[in-house]
Each structure stands twice: as C-alpha cells, then as structure tokens.
Design a protein around this motif. Structure first.
Motif, short mmCIF file in Angstrom:
data_model
loop_
_atom_site.label_atom_id
_atom_site.label_comp_id
_atom_site.label_asym_id
_atom_site.label_seq_id
_atom_site.Cartn_x
_atom_site.Cartn_y
_atom_site.Cartn_z
N ALA A 15 0.84 -1.20 0.00
CA ALA A 15 0.00 0.00 0.00
C ALA A 15 0.87 1.25 0.00
O ALA A 15 1.86 1.33 0.75
N PHE A 16 0.52 2.19 -0.88
CA PHE A 16 1.24 3.45 -1.03
C PHE A 16 0.24 4.57 -1.24
O PHE A 16 -0.89 4.33 -1.65
N PRO A 17 0.66 5.83 -1.04
CA PRO A 17 -0.22 6.94 -1.44
C PRO A 17 -0.51 6.86 -2.94
O PRO A 17 0.31 6.35 -3.71
N ARG A 18 -1.67 7.37 -3.37
CA ARG A 18 -2.12 7.27 -4.76
C ARG A 18 -1.06 7.74 -5.75
O ARG A 18 -0.86 7.12 -6.79
N PRO A 70 -4.91 5.80 2.45
CA PRO A 70 -5.03 4.96 3.64
C PRO A 70 -6.02 3.83 3.41
O PRO A 70 -6.83 3.89 2.50
N GLY A 71 -5.92 2.83 4.18
CA GLY A 71 -6.86 1.72 4.12
C GLY A 71 -6.51 0.61 3.17
O GLY A 71 -7.22 -0.38 3.10
N ALA A 72 -5.43 0.73 2.43
CA ALA A 72 -5.00 -0.31 1.49
C ALA A 72 -6.13 -0.73 0.55
O ALA A 72 -6.36 -1.91 0.31
N SER A 73 -6.82 0.27 -0.02
CA SER A 73 -7.93 -0.04 -0.93
C SER A 73 -7.42 -0.37 -2.32
O SER A 73 -6.32 0.02 -2.72
N LEU A 74 -8.24 -1.10 -3.06
CA LEU A 74 -7.91 -1.46 -4.44
C LEU A 74 -7.92 -0.20 -5.31
O LEU A 74 -8.64 0.75 -5.05
N VAL A 75 -7.12 -0.24 -6.37
CA VAL A 75 -7.06 0.86 -7.32
C VAL A 75 -8.25 0.73 -8.27
O VAL A 75 -8.48 -0.35 -8.83
N PRO A 76 -9.01 1.80 -8.50
CA PRO A 76 -10.16 1.72 -9.41
C PRO A 76 -9.72 1.46 -10.85
O PRO A 76 -8.65 1.89 -11.28
N ALA A 134 -8.42 -4.03 -10.97
CA ALA A 134 -9.31 -3.33 -10.05
C ALA A 134 -9.87 -4.27 -8.98
O ALA A 134 -10.31 -3.81 -7.93
N ARG A 135 -9.85 -5.56 -9.27
CA ARG A 135 -10.28 -6.57 -8.29
C ARG A 135 -9.09 -7.18 -7.55
O ARG A 135 -9.26 -8.12 -6.77
N GLY A 136 -7.87 -6.72 -7.86
CA GLY A 136 -6.68 -7.26 -7.22
C GLY A 136 -6.24 -8.58 -7.80
O GLY A 136 -5.52 -9.35 -7.18
N ALA A 137 -6.67 -8.87 -9.04
CA ALA A 137 -6.34 -10.13 -9.70
C ALA A 137 -5.35 -9.87 -10.83
O ALA A 137 -5.38 -8.82 -11.48
N ALA A 138 -4.48 -10.85 -11.08
CA ALA A 138 -3.43 -10.68 -12.08
C ALA A 138 -3.92 -10.94 -13.50
O ALA A 138 -3.34 -10.40 -14.44
N GLY A 139 -4.93 -11.72 -13.70
CA GLY A 139 -5.48 -11.95 -15.03
C GLY A 139 -4.56 -12.73 -15.96
O GLY A 139 -4.47 -12.43 -17.15
#
Length: 145
Positions: A15-18, A70-76, A134-139
């Motif tokens: 997790a990093f700043p945007r 913050p919050g380690a959210s997924l990237v849109p 966006a779902r955190g999957a590598a595809g």
C-alpha cells in the motif's frame, strides 16, 4: 485469481499513497506493453513466447498487489486505464504500437498481422486487464498464448 505466493497462502500486497501507486504503474507501462506487442506481432519459438508471457505475468502480479493508502484499498479500473493505456496509447494507438514493433523488428520475424489490428487487440487486452487489476487479480488468462 488473488495474488498469492505460489508456495504459500500469504497474500502479497503493498500500500502506497495514490501518487506513488501511479508512478509505479506508469513505470510498468513500457515493460507491459513491449512484451505484449512482441507476443502479438512476431513469430517466434514457443520457448521465447513463454519468456514473454512470464515477463507479463510478473508485471501483472506486481500491479495486482498494489493498494492505495489509507486503508489499502484497491485501485479503481479508471485509474489503471489512465495509467496503463490512455496516457501512452489513446489517440495514437497505431503510432505507439508501430513504435513498439519497430523496437524489436530487427530481432524477430514479423507475423502478418496489421499494426491497426494489433493496436485493437491491445486495447481489448487492456480493457480486460484493468477490470482484473481493479479486483486485485493478475489476469493470467488474458495473456496471449
């Protein structure tokens, strides 16, 4: 597929700043698109294609592990699209694709696909890839054979 270490159930996330995530993604843009173009534009031995596919997969796993503080959210998906496709390709898909092909034209035999067709395949590839990221999957299944 979640981004997992192959030998464990440990989840690989960073997790990093945007702004830092954007830099890391944009830094991977060239290293994603060059092997992708090579897979689509050149006729080579299966062993060489396997190396290019492995390069792409390594980059996808890294990108899929990125989260935003913050919050380690997924990237849109819209951010992935901008960073990996729109910024380098949009409005110059054919020119950028031709340039990437040209980087390797002396090293590998070219297949019969038109540059425009390859550019279109890249656009479709990126559309699927950004949804996965966006779902955190590598595809992995999106990578051309």
């Amino acid at each position: 597929m979640d981004v997992l270490d192959r030998d464990s159930e440990a989840r690989f996330e960073m997790a990093f700043p945007r702004a830092i995530v954007a830099q890391k993604a944009r830094g991977r843009e060239e290293t994603i698109n060059e092997p992708l173009v090579k897979l689509l534009a050149f006729d080579v031995a299966p062993e060489t294609r396997a190396v290019w596919r492995k390069e792409l997969l390594r980059h996808f796993r890294f990108l899929a592990a990125l989260r935003v503080k913050p919050g380690a959210s997924l990237v849109p998906a819209r951010d992935w699209w901008t960073w990996l496709y729109a910024d380098p390709f949009e409005n110059n898909e054919t020119g950028y694709t031709a340039g990437l092909i040209g980087l390797n034209a002396d090293d590998f035999p070219r297949n019969g696909r038109a540059v425009e067709a390859i550019a279109d395949e890249i656009r479709h590839f990126h559309a699927g890839m950004v949804q996965r990221l966006a779902r955190g999957a590598a595809g992995e299944d999106l990578i051309p054979a």
